[in-house]
Structures are given as structure tokens and as C-alpha cells.
Enzyme design. Structure first.
Site, PDB file in Angstrom:
ATOM      1  N   HIS A  92       0.815  -1.212   0.000  1.00 21.91           N
ATOM      2  CA  HIS A  92       0.000   0.000   0.000  1.00 21.91           C
ATOM      3  C   HIS A  92       0.852   1.268   0.000  1.00 21.91           C
ATOM      4  O   HIS A  92       0.380   2.324  -0.427  1.00 21.91           O
ATOM      5  CB  HIS A  92      -0.954  -0.014   1.195  1.00 21.91           C
ATOM      6  CG  HIS A  92      -2.109  -0.950   1.014  1.00 21.91           C
ATOM      7  ND1 HIS A  92      -3.394  -0.627   1.381  1.00 21.91           N
ATOM      8  CD2 HIS A  92      -2.180  -2.201   0.488  1.00 21.91           C
ATOM      9  CE1 HIS A  92      -4.206  -1.634   1.089  1.00 21.91           C
ATOM     10  NE2 HIS A  92      -3.476  -2.607   0.551  1.00 21.91           N
ATOM     11  N   HIS A 256      -2.228 -12.459  -1.688  1.00 16.89           N
ATOM     12  CA  HIS A 256      -3.268 -13.169  -0.950  1.00 16.89           C
ATOM     13  C   HIS A 256      -2.870 -14.598  -0.601  1.00 16.89           C
ATOM     14  O   HIS A 256      -3.682 -15.361  -0.094  1.00 16.89           O
ATOM     15  CB  HIS A 256      -4.575 -13.134  -1.739  1.00 16.89           C
ATOM     16  CG  HIS A 256      -5.159 -11.765  -1.825  1.00 16.89           C
ATOM     17  ND1 HIS A 256      -6.291 -11.463  -2.560  1.00 16.89           N
ATOM     18  CD2 HIS A 256      -4.762 -10.589  -1.267  1.00 16.89           C
ATOM     19  CE1 HIS A 256      -6.557 -10.169  -2.452  1.00 16.89           C
ATOM     20  NE2 HIS A 256      -5.634  -9.618  -1.678  1.00 16.89           N
TER      21      HIS A 256
END
Length: 725
Positions: A92, A256
Site C-alpha cells: 500500500h 493473498h
């Protein structure tokens, strides 16, 4: 992920109204003043690259490895390992990068500041940075926050059994938020009402699909749960980060493979984000009143998903689960839409309760990787070839975390990959002896008798160097890519005139390189800049000021195979106020585009003012148009353009046929004296720009004008010379 229609703009009753409140359309000249030395606690002489060289890199990485499993009571590690949350932090921090203007990204550690530190998508990442503080405090200025955020993500991956592609340091910190980035116009978190048009076409100036998200809504477009429709949003945002379909699949699936999303209870239990939290919270946000507020009771995105059975270890289990099960939509305890495997056993470990297991779960956007036809092919290949998946993720992760760093010459540290990558805009190393002062004098003489005009000399150098973007360190004169596709064909570069100038310069280059002794050579990149210097010196001489423009050889020429045409297309100016060019696809007023361009060139208000008025005096306008050339002596480097702009004897009126063009008429006779564009008149209309223009228009500013023009000119010519810093 619920927006709860929260407005990030509370209206405090006693807050003083700013100029921007009174005049919302006021030109944002202040963006040229951000990150000044006044905000830097380290002082002007601090050199981060030199400090980084003193870093005990091995010891730092060892400390980071220890941190991964050093769970703290105030924020316990999921699965006993902080690695997954540090991967998210690094992702991020860097994932805000977008190719259209090079802004965003992790190059300055902006995740520490608003708005990023308080975006809904960054919920609880503040805890990750606080976990890092003891290590940052220990190593001090030898490692920047910007570098530490990315390196920690790399170490996290390695500590979970993944082999990364490498790491490069070199990201120097800043001490205040970037105010030049357009994150969108919505006034509610997760809003989308201002950024889409037509058939969900994302605004070309934005990358994320929702206000306050890095990429897309994990519940599908606007929380719809539609995994097929999500493909368009995913491509729209990842493509604008310069990622292709394979990189998209690798990044999403790779990320993920680790960790979980948190939605133990409704998001109403979360407190205010860091920027809205009370002073006693000390910059920590999203404090939850549900249960313990952390660990098994954590509320972050509202989604409660764990993808794999080994969430703190690299595996291929994401794809194994994605293809093994059929999926049905459900809701998290927070009410968010997610998917659970049908007829599956409880095989996914709980993050905090030993011996407890759950059914496999996925996000809506995870299913997109299986059911979208193109993504599905790639996912199936990665499922069947885990090594190909690992290699693709390693390369895509390196690109994600290094895309905004510019050329490899800026890379620091012992883990810099040796492989040259096309997205790094490679330039061959200089493997010859550079020209000396005598050679420069001889080359200047050749340029003076080349038959090229001052405007052609200056204009070509400007076209080459002004592609630089301080945001992602791309573009600039080094590489001489102005002679290659796509730059040589850009309308703003006047291809026919450019070809003529380059042919002449290449002839001078060839003659010199064939006759020079001792292995000396001059690159075309250097010669283009030197030609511009000659033009500036001649224009100054015509104004009665003798000046020698500083010149530093050392550039080299890139090859076409080192130049990604599609990637460089993002650097093409739609509007260039410095050359009074407005393209057909321009969508913003010329003066706004001018300030934006100046900010990307790292120019101050005085530098912008003296540069544009000097370039008008020389007249490097595209097509030779006279707009803004407010002088009777074009080609002479003086302040006459500003004198005439500020002359109250001239009245300016818009031209009906062109909203960007104005006529300057004599107030008494009504006779048309000049024409100008919005990029010209803004220096008389904007109070800040006018105040500086007045300084350069004063009677005692003759030599100052030339001196300051030369300094600003050299700054642009050397903007990409990181070796000179």
C-alpha cells in the site's frame, strides 16, 4: 468494505476560512513550494545516499527478521507472524503509483501523512509502522522511512519462505504531505460519483476506482459482489500502474497467499482514522471497541477472509483453493460480501485461537482471477506451474515497489539485481572518455556555424530535457530519447523541424567522434544540451549580457530497444505552456497544466516565471506562433515580455474562436498589439505569479533576469543527472 458515507471534510465552526474556501477555483501555485528546506529537519547538506552507505544492512535485515515473530500484546501478530501485515504495508505504500503523471508510489514515504495514513484502504497499517519505530529509531537516518517500509515488506516475504527478486534503497524521506496529487473529487470515503463517466470509464487522471482505496473495491464494483464486472475495474487501475494481465494475477494471488482480512464485527465499532483521532491517541486510528479491539476481535476492512492453509508461508495454496472449490456468496460478521467454499472442510487455521479452523474464503476480486477468461488462463498456468508463479510474483513485486525510483543509477545497496529491466528506462553506461573544456569550446564553435537558429537550438534542448518528471524520475535529456519513438513523432516536438535539427547535430557529433583522439566521444544527448547552452548564450549576448552556461558532460544515448514505446507515451505533454502548445486531447485550462508541468520539473515560482518569460523572448513556441512573444526583439534574452505583459496601456480580451487565446489591444487606439494564451496571462492575473513577474520586470533586473534564467535552465537540463547530485 463499507463507505458508511463518511464525509472527510468536517466543518469546524471556529476554523478560519482559507483562500481556497473563498475561491475554490484559485490556481494552486502553492504546490511549487512544497517540500522546501524549511520543512526538512536534516538540513540542506544532508545526503541520504551517503548515509545509506554507512548502514549495517545485514544487521538491519536480521532485526527485521526477529520482529516478524516478536508479537506484541498491544497488537498481536496474526498466526504468530507479522509478515503478512508488513507485506500489505509495503504494497500500500508503493501501490498508489500511476503512470500518467508519475505521482504516488513509495518514493518519499508518503504513507506516513494524510490523506494516505487515514484512507479506509490503509486501515490499521498505522500499527505496522508503530511496530517498526524501534528499528527506525535504532538505525536513524541511515535508513529512511520510505526505504524501510519497502525493505520490511521484502524481509517479510523472505521470512515466510519466498525468494524475492532484490531490493534497492535510495528513497529519501520528505516531511510533509504531497499536495500536488489528484486523488479525486469525491467528498465521501469510497465514493465514486465523480470519477466515472459513460460505461464506467474511469477518469483518465485517476488510478483508483474509489476515493480512499489503493486499487478497487474487493467486494466488486461499488460493493456489488459481481466478480465478472470487477475485471474491468481491476484492469483500469492496474494498467495505470504499468502492470499487464500476468503481473496483475501474480500480484493479487501472491499477496493473498499470506495473511487475512479482518472483519470480526460491524465497522461501526471502529473509531476515527489517525487524522481524525483525539490527541491522546497519539496518531493511532481505528481504535475498536469490539471485544479486545485487536487479535481475534480486529475490525479493519470489514471482510473476514483467510485465503490459504499456510497464511505465514509461501505456497501455491491460493490457486489450489481457487480452482478446487465452487464458491457461494456470503457475508462477513461485519456484513461485507465475500465468498465461502461449498462443501469444504474446515482446513484454514484461525489467526489467534490454536486448534480452531475455518472453511476457505475468497474475495469477490479473487474469483475474478478464475472466471475472467484472460485472467483465468494465466491463473490456471500458475496453478499448474508453481515455479512460474513464484518467478512472476517476484518480478512483479520488485516492479511494484521500485517503479517510481527512476533509473538504476539511483539504486543503492547490496541486493540490487544485476538484470536490466525495460521499465527502468535503461541507458548504456559511458564507456569512453568525456569531452574536456577545449573540446566544448570547439563544439560550441561548430554549433554557432551550423546554420541552426537560436530558437531551434534552445527549443530542441528544452524538448529533450523538459520530459523529466520529479515524481518518478523518468524522462530528461539523458538518453537522447527525443530521437527515438515515440518522442520523435510527438506533435509538440515538431517532427519535421526536429528531424532537421537532429540531422545537423548528428553530423557534428560524427565529425567530432571520428576526429577526436584519446578515446574521446560526445553523445548526442550531451550535444543537444550543449546546443541549447549555445543558444542561450547567444540570446543573452544579444541582450548585452555575456554569460557562460554551465555544462557537464556525461550523458549517453539510449537505443530504441531500451525504450518502451507504450510506457514513454505517458510522458507526452497534452499541453506545454513553456512552448505555448495546447493539444487536441487537452482537458484542463492551460494555466493549470503549466503549474502541473512546473511542479513535475521541480521548479519554484521564481524559476517558472523567469524561464517561461525568457523562453517567450527567445520564442520556442510550437509552430512559431507569436502568442506570448511580447517583444519587438525576439531571440533576445531580456525582460521585455514581462514589461509588456504588465503594461497597463494594454487591454486583454478573449478571442471568440479560441478560449485559450487573447488579444492585447492598445487602450487608446484599440489596435491589436499582441496575442497571448492563458499560460501567458496568468503571470499578470494571479497575484503570486504577478508579484514575482514584477521583480523581473523592474529596471534594475536586466542582469538578474539573465542570471536567474541560466540557473533555472541548467536545473532543467541537469534534472536527470543523478550522478551530479
Amino acid at each position: 468494505m463499507s463507505s458508511e458515507a463518511k464525509c472527510p471534510f468536517p466543518h469546524a465552526a471556529n476554523r478560519s476560512r482559507s483562500n481556497q474556501d473563498w475561491w475554490p477555483n484559485q490556481l494552486r501555485v502553492d504546490v511549487l513550494n512544497q517540500h522546501s528546506n524549511k520543512s526538512n529537519p536534516l538540513g540542506e547538506k544532508f545526503n541520504y545516499a551517503e548515509e545509506f552507505k554507512k548502514l549495517d544492512y545485514k544487521a538491519l535485515k536480521a532485526d527485521l527478521v526477529k520482529l516478524m515473530t516478536d508479537s506484541q500484546d498491544w497488537w498481536p501478530a496474526d498466526f504468530g507472524h507479522y509478515g503478512p501485515q508488513f507485506v500489505r504495508m509495503a504494497w500500500h505504500a508503493t501501490g498508489t503509483y500511476r503512470t500518467m503523471d508519475g505521482r504516488g508510489g513509495g518514493g518519499r514515504g508518503q504513507q506516513r501523512f494524510a490523506p494516505l495514513n487515514s484512507w479506509p484502504d490503509n486501515v490499521n497499517i498505522d500499527k505496522s509502522r508503530r511496530l517498526l519505530w524501534p528499528i527506525k529509531q535504532k538505525y536513524g537516518q541511515r535508513i529512511s522511512w520510505a526505504d524501510l517500509l519497502v525493505l520490511t515488506g521484502n524481509v517479510a516475504l523472505e521470512s515466510m519462505g519466498f525468494r524475492t527478486f532484490g531490493f534497492a534503497g535510495g528513497r529519501a524521506d520528505v516531511w510533509e504531505p504531497d499536495t500536488d496529487v489528484n486523488w479525486g473529487a469525491e467528498t465521501t470515503w469510497l465514493g465514486t460519483d465523480k470519477r466515472f463517466s459513460g460505461d464506467r470509464e474511469l477518469d483518465e487522471n485517476l488510478s483508483a476506482t474509489h476515493m480512499g482505496l489503493i486499487y478497487v473495491n474487493p467486494e466488486g464494483p461499488d460493493g456489488s459482489g459481481d466478480y465478472m464486472a470487477a475485471a474491468k475495474d481491476i484492469r483500469a487501475t492496474f494498467y495505470r500502474m504499468a502492470m499487464d494481465d500476468e503481473e496483475i494475477v501474480a500480484l493479487i494471488a501472491g499477496g493473498h497467499t499470506f495473511g487475512k482480512a479482518h472483519g470480526a464485527a460491524p465497522e461501526s465499532h471502529k473509531g476515527a482514522e489517525p487524522e481524525g483521532a483525539p490527541i491522546e491517541a497519539q496518531g493511532l486510528g481505528w481504535v475498536s471497541n469490539f471485544g479486545d479491539g485487536y487479535g481475534k476481535d480486529t475490525v479493519s476492512s470489514g471482510l473476514e477472509v483467510t485465503w490459504t492453509k499456510t497464511p505465514a508461508l509461501w505456497s501455491n495454496n491460493f490457486f489450489e483453493n481457487l480452482f478446487k472449490y465452487e464458491w457461494e456468496i456470503t457475508k462477513s460478521p461485519a456484513g461485507a460480501k465475500q465468498w465461502v467454499a461449498k462443501d469444504a472442510e474446515d482446513i484454514i487455521p484461525d489467526a489467534h485461537i490454536k486448534g480452531k479452523f475455518h472453511k476457505p474464503t475468497m474475495l469477490t476480486t479473487d474469483l475474478t482471477l478464475r472466471f475472467d477468461p484472460e485472467f483465468g488462463k494465466i491463473s490456471k498456468r500458475f496453478y499448474e506451474d508453481p515455479q512460474a508463479f513464484a518467478e512472476a510474483f517476484a518480478r512483479a513485486w520488485f516492479k511494484l515497489t521500485h517503479r517510481d525510483m527512476g533509473p538504476r543509477s539511483r539504486y543503492l545497496g547490496p541486493e540490487v539485481p544485476k538484470e536490466e529491466l525495460i521499465w527502468q528506462d535503461p541507458i548504456p553506461e559511458v564507456d569512453y572518455k568525456l569531452v574536456d573544456a577545449a573540446d566544448v569550446t570547439a563544439l560550441k564553435a561548430k554549433l554557432l556555424t551550423s546554420g541552426l537558429s537560436v530558437s531551434e537550438l534552445v527549443g530542441t534542448a528544452w524538448a529533450s530535457a523538459s520530459t523529466f518528471r520529479g515524481s518518478d524520475k523518468r524522462g530528461g535529456a539523458n538518453g537522447a530519447r527525443i530521437r527515438l519513438a515515440p518522442m520523435k513523432d510527438w506533435e509538440v516536438n515538431q517532427p519535421e523541424q526536429l528531424a532537421k535539427v537532429l540531422k545537423t547535430l548528428e553530423g557534428i557529433q560524427a565529425d567530432f567522434n571520428q576526429s577526436a583522439s584519446g578515446g574521446k566521444q560526445v553523445s548526442l544527448a550531451d550535444l543537444i544540451v550543449l546546443a541549447g547552452s549555445v543558444g542561450v548564450e547567444q540570446a543573452a549576448k544579444a541582450a548585452g549580457v555575456n554569460v557562460s552556461v554551465p555544462f557537464a558532460a556525461g550523458r549517453n544515448d539510449a537505443r530504441q530497444d531500451q525504450t518502451d514505446v507504450e510506457s514513454f507515451a505517458a510522458l507526452e505533454p497534452r499541453t506545454d505552456g513553456f512552448r505555448n502548445y495546447v493539444g487536441k486531447k487537452n482537458g484542463v485550462p492551460a494555466e493549470v497544466a503549466l503549474i502541473d508541468k512546473a511542479q513535475l520539473l521541480c521548479l519554484s515560482v521564481p524559476e517558472l516565471t523567469v524561464l517561461i518569460s525568457g523562453l517567450r523572448a527567445i520564442n520556442i513556441n510550437v509552430g512559431g506562433v507569436k502568442h506570448g512573444v511580447l517583444t519587438r526583439t525576439p531571440g533576445v534574452l531580456n525582460n521585455e515580455v514581462l514589461l509588456n505583459l504588465l503594461d497597463m496601456g494594454t487591454q486583454w480580451k478573449p478571442v471568440e474562436s479560441d478560449a485559450n487565446v487573447f488579444e492585447g489591444r492598445d487602450r487608446k487606439s484599440g489596435e491589436v498589439k499582441w496575442t497571448a494564451t492563458r499560460a501567458d496571462l496568468v503571470f499578470g492575473s494571479n497575484s503570486i505569479l504577478r508579484s514575482v513577474a514584477e521583480v523581473y520586470a523592474e529596471s534594475d533586473a536586466k542582469e538578474k533576469f539573465v542570471k536567474d534564467f541560466v540557473a533555472a535552465w541548467v536545473k532543467v537540463m541537469n534534472a536527470d543527472r543523478f550522478d551530479l547530485a
